[in-house]
Design a protein around this motif. Structure first.
Motif, short mmCIF file in Angstrom:
data_model
loop_
_atom_site.label_atom_id
_atom_site.label_comp_id
_atom_site.label_asym_id
_atom_site.label_seq_id
_atom_site.Cartn_x
_atom_site.Cartn_y
_atom_site.Cartn_z
N TRP A 51 74.21 49.61 33.30
CA TRP A 51 73.42 48.68 34.12
C TRP A 51 74.22 48.20 35.31
O TRP A 51 75.44 48.22 35.31
N GLN A 52 73.47 47.80 36.33
CA GLN A 52 74.06 47.38 37.59
C GLN A 52 73.40 46.08 38.00
O GLN A 52 72.27 45.81 37.63
N ASP A 53 74.09 45.29 38.79
CA ASP A 53 73.50 44.08 39.34
C ASP A 53 73.04 44.43 40.76
O ASP A 53 73.77 44.27 41.74
N ARG A 68 66.76 39.84 34.08
CA ARG A 68 68.21 39.95 33.97
C ARG A 68 68.67 41.34 34.45
O ARG A 68 67.91 42.31 34.32
N PRO A 69 69.89 41.43 34.96
CA PRO A 69 70.39 42.75 35.42
C PRO A 69 70.23 43.85 34.37
O PRO A 69 69.81 44.97 34.71
N GLU A 70 70.52 43.54 33.12
CA GLU A 70 70.42 44.56 32.07
C GLU A 70 68.98 44.97 31.81
O GLU A 70 68.72 45.96 31.13
N TYR A 75 66.73 43.97 36.84
CA TYR A 75 66.73 43.14 38.05
C TYR A 75 66.96 43.99 39.28
O TYR A 75 67.86 44.80 39.29
N TRP A 90 64.99 48.78 37.31
CA TRP A 90 65.48 48.96 38.68
C TRP A 90 64.50 49.88 39.43
O TRP A 90 64.91 50.81 40.16
N TRP A 124 74.55 51.75 43.23
CA TRP A 124 74.03 51.67 41.86
C TRP A 124 73.25 52.91 41.46
O TRP A 124 72.91 53.06 40.29
N SER A 160 71.50 37.37 37.06
CA SER A 160 72.19 38.08 38.14
C SER A 160 73.03 37.13 38.98
O SER A 160 72.69 35.97 39.15
N LYS A 161 74.11 37.67 39.55
CA LYS A 161 74.93 36.85 40.45
C LYS A 161 74.14 36.43 41.69
O LYS A 161 74.47 35.44 42.34
#
Lengths: 444, 444
Positions: free
Chosen positions: A132-134, A259-261, A264, A281, B67, B84-85
């Motif tokens: 996963w990526q943000d 959430r990123p996971e 997001y 994503w 990504w 997320s940040k």
């Protein structure tokens, strides 16, 4: 407490999860008397408040605890709050060795310690194909192409100014409970059923985006959804699901951004359908006239039938249920009353009824369903149980509003054989033995 | 971006919250043309995917973002996941100087950035009287005494083995929107209405615990709930609320254990009633035959009426609603389509209807209610709106299933005067001016 204890979830037993380590050690030695006494004492009538504490032999409690005699922490000490330090064992966990790298692995949700139907986003299960990526939402784009009048590219800002809807739905990985096909009884409900979560999603119905692009709904009977992660996850989805208005291009989950996971800033929500189709994503939707047979649907998430044929494009998650407590790895520390609790769900609509057996399927009683009971959402059930201290087998069986009844392993294997990995919705059995230990067994 | 911008929530505008800082600066200078162009470009028909990107003048996007070309983070990189940040500005915030110390203050939930009806537990509003503590659940006890046959003391383990129920309810502080009585228009919906949250709670109906203790329901028409925090928060609650079965001794919130700031490990849930009665860190329930007139109800949470009398024991939160976006502190960056979204709730049951006005209350249109619409829970509403670029006033007005209609400030002040702090459920007005800025105004 050993690492193994923690991993197996033993410290998160249903009614006794706040015992001290010393008390757990006592139980481990088979000395359950102290617990029985403790409960008797707790239930005993006492004359006055102070005496009540004294009667428990807990002199420490006669003095007020520090949290009653001090100024606590200020508001917004955590501008984004976290669980209690005493809950640090309730986390999602990977099954080590399941895949070569953690980026293509699974982290299971700790169902044994969850309540109600909403899965906290911090404990939502994870399944990625290349990690996963943000993703930067300012740079993220959604393109719609294929059988449409106008190819279009949307920014997050474009999407978030459109009319939105919010709906509560479950998501289950098609491989959930997959190990059980081969009679490999994984020890806990976290590992057997933990690729399951339920959230309130907010987003834009995909149908409206396609209408905006002038999609050809006559020829375009399928869509392809593509993710922006390194695996370029791609899945074919039948257009009738989109036309129902249920499929969402979602950015919100449980009140906040995804959430990123979990994809997001944008993921597809395909209610009732296995998780792999809820592409994370999300960067592209293509409208087409036939399934794409991409790598993620031609050779993965397919069912090997008894005749040796592969069944592709299985998508709807059939009615299923599981008792989450008591469940494998937990220990009943005493006979007496327990609240049996669990989850039921169906990809075809609402759960109508859940029956529970405590004798391995001979007798069944109907459980209470907690409200709300929503279509294609988890439904929480509860039922009273008095354990007489003898060995027994606990099972739950869901029925959905279409009349479909969750099958036993015998019924399921008669149709599907034993070689599958995916789409196992058989009745789960938990065996309780005399010392109170609960474990995973298969009952045909 | 200045600290003030962040605090006022300006960067979290409805559809444009992912603009870059440079873009926000552009808008600040009144150069909104770029945005109009951006949207036109996004909506333009293009010949092929690659061209679509090129047409936006975004050459960077022609190359795949990082990504899409790398192995991401493994599962359980965060065993308990976080936002997320890019969402780090969406947090609960204290209004500085509201109280002398943060332990007796308020942290407001960022309603302007929330979706649906579930409030993420990490963003749940906070209101403490002597700070919050992370209470040890192994040492926590609940005592029940007073007009009962048996005084009893329960451990957390005792309570968690009993039959449980799960229900979604809103909680609103009685002082929510309190500043508005005095015509002090606080700038954002986070500060005007942010003492409001909604969760799925799990616990044991208090009625069952009282029955177990042999409570005298004939003489015992009131209960006192007492918290274990330093303020020894105590509130009287009418027994009929308990008898309805709605009042819960709750340990679960949104699927996991309560958060420390919200009363871990045990709080009272009193649906429809102001938050102060939902006693946190609940340690004692006493059954009695008259209200206790404790410090927290004799001099706090009371209403100063126009005739100079104090009204005590106001408890039910009347029907109320608020548009959360567009809302104060946000900026509409262009005319055109917007999704007006907000929340409605009633302490008396279900929301039946929400009407929205965009012309200061002259004309009203009925909004769409998102499902589920639950009793004493937040209800999300949405309605389409095309802003013509002229000044206007946005309002929402809730009606509940009893037929009660949310009042305007004129109606409310006619009954209650201007000196109150608590229980303000008047219609909220957001003023939009030509440059798109949204601010808080009062309309009688």
């Amino acid at each position: 407490m050993s690492h193994d204890d923690v991993r197996a979830g033993r410290i998160r037993r249903a009614p006794e999860n706040f015992l001290t380590e010393a008390q757990i050690a006592e139980v481990g030695k088979g000395r359950r008397e102290f617990l029985r006494k403790a409960f008797l004492t707790a239930s005993a009538a006492v004359a006055a408040p102070a005496v009540a504490h004294a009667a428990r032999g807990e002199s420490a409690i006669l003095e007020l605890p520090p949290w009653s005699t001090s100024l606590g922490k200020p508001v917004a000490a955590n501008p984004y709050g976290m669980p209690s330090k005493y809950e640090s064992n309730l986390v999602r966990r990977e099954s080590p060795g399941l895949t070569r790298v953690g980026g293509s692995s699974v982290a299971f949700a700790p169902l044994q310690g969850l309540f109600g139907i909403i899965t906290p986003s911090g404990l939502h299960f994870e399944r990625h194909h290349q990690g996963w990526q943000d993703v930067d939402p300012g740079k993220h784009r959604l393109m719609i192409n294929g059988l449409v009048k106008k190819n279009m590219v949307f920014t997050m800002d474009d999407i978030m100014r459109l009319p939105s809807v919010s709906r509560i739905h479950f998501i289950e990985c098609g491989a959930n409970t997959g190990m059980e096909w081969g009679n490999v009884a994984v020890p806990t409900v976290q590992y057997s059923h933990g690729m399951l979560s339920c959230s309130e999603f907010t987003g834009v119905p995909l149908r409206e985006l396609l209408e905006y692009c002038g999609a050809d709904f006559k020829k375009g009977r399928y869509i392809l959804a593509e993710g922006a992660d390194g695996s370029s996850m791609t899945r074919t989805i039948p257009m009738e699901l989109v036309e129902s208005g249920e499929v969402l291009v979602a950015y919100g989950q449980n009140g906040e951004m995804l959430r990123p996971e979990n994809g997001y800033p944008l993921r597809l929500v395909v209610p009732g359908v296995q998780g792999v189709s809820w592409v994370k994503w999300l960067r592209r939707i293509e409208v087409g006239d036939m399934p794409w047979a991409t790598k993620d649907e031609a050779v993965h998430y397919i069912d090997l039938m008894p005749d040796g044929q592969h069944r592709q494009y299985t998508s709807t998650q059939e009615a299923k249920s599981v008792i989450t407590s008591p469940s494998g790895g937990q220990v009943l520390l005493d006979k007496g009353f327990y609240n049996i609790t669990g989850l039921a769900w169906s990809g075809r609509g609402k759960i109508k009824r859940v029956d529970v057996s405590t004798d391995g399927g001979i007798n069944w009683r109907t459980a209470r369903l907690e409200t709300p009971v929503l279509s294609k959402a988890l439904t929480r059930f509860n039922i009273d149980w008095n354990w007489d201290g003898k060995p027994c087998i606990l099972q739950s069986r869901a029925m959905d509003e279409t009349g479909y009844v969750q099958p036993g392993y015998g019924q399921l294997r008669a149709v599907r054989g034993k070689k599958s990995i995916y789409h196992n919705n058989a009745i789960q059995s938990w065996k309780v033995v005399e010392n109170g230990e609960v474990s995973n067994v298969q009952v045909l």
